[in-house]
Design a protein around this motif. Structure first.
Motif: not given
Length: 260
Positions: A64-69, A178-186
């Protein structure tokens, strides 16, 4: 007799000075009221942090682009799934707990899960603000051996993502999810619309099914798909033809543009 001008020192200035002295870098302009008190625990040490997508529907936080944090957040923060993808800067409150808090440390976590009421000894019950963090993120701000709860301060910060927004297609026939991930901004998505490539297709509103999963009841198979996203802060972007007409359920596609 002319008097010297009176110099006023605001609480905001004092707080900024304090943050500089303890060496915490802040990603957004800091005001005293923007930092809120909370508490934090961590997921079981033997639990893989990449599987902690939970109530947001992220099967794998790396994918999803979030890593472990990452963190599961309490009811007051989760807001029925609206917080999914939001980013928080968290510091352990050394002044309150110098025994377990690491000084001059901060970590930015993404909300990827829900910490339900009556969990973690009731700290996730309303009206508490609580972060049940992955072990790697927790031990960036707290000492090893801290098996309990630590006091923290947190603030919302912009999400900095690598690459574009990701759209994972789920569902069947005339049920698109649709699962939406790795969203920048807020980071937290407030509204989604979808559009196919056939005819005079117009933007069709999608509805949150659960977490980061959005649904529509229109058959858009064998069409290029476009999406329009509006974040909680009001920023809107269009992702035109981000999905080719050859798409299949289960595939993930990434956009070239991203929220900043």
């Amino acid at each position: 007799m002319k008097m010297a001008p009176l110099i006023m020192i605001s609480s905001c200035f004092v707080w900024n000075l304090f943050m500089v002295l303890i060496g915490v870098s802040v990603s957004v302009p800091v005001e005293a009221k923007s930092w809120l008190k909370a508490h934090a625990t961590f997921y079981g040490a033997n639990q893989s942090p990449i599987s902690l997508g939970g109530a947001c529907g992220y099967d794998n936080t790396f994918h999803a682009g979030f890593g472990v944090n990452t963190a599961a957040v309490s009811t007051m923060l989760f807001r029925g799934g609206e917080a999914c993808g939001a980013c928080y800067q968290v510091i352990c409150d050394y002044r309150v707990d110098p025994k377990w808090c690491l000084r001059r440390r901060s970590v930015t976590v993404t909300a990827t899960n829900f910490c339900p009421p009556n969990n973690q000894g009731g700290w996730c019950d309303p009206p508490h603000h609580h972060f049940d963090m992955s072990a790697p993120s927790f031990f960036r701000i707290a000492r090893q051996g801290s098996e309990g709860i630590v006091p923290v301060l947190y603030t919302r910060v912009p999400c900095k993502r690598r690459g574009g927004v990701r759209f994972t297609l789920r569902g069947q026939s005339n049920f698109n999810m649709v699962m939406i991930s790795n969203v920048g901004g807020s980071g937290d998505v407030k509204a989604v619309s979808i559009k196919g490539s056939r005819g005079r297709s117009s933007w069709l509103p999608m509805h949150r099914n659960w977490g980061a999963n959005w649904q529509s009841s229109v058959d858009l198979r064998n069409q290029r798909l476009s999406f329009k996203l509006t974040l909680a802060d009001g920023n809107t972007l269009q992702f035109l033809n981000v999905v080719p007409s050859s798409w299949r359920f289960g595939q993930t596609f990434s956009s070239r543009n991203q929220f900043s």
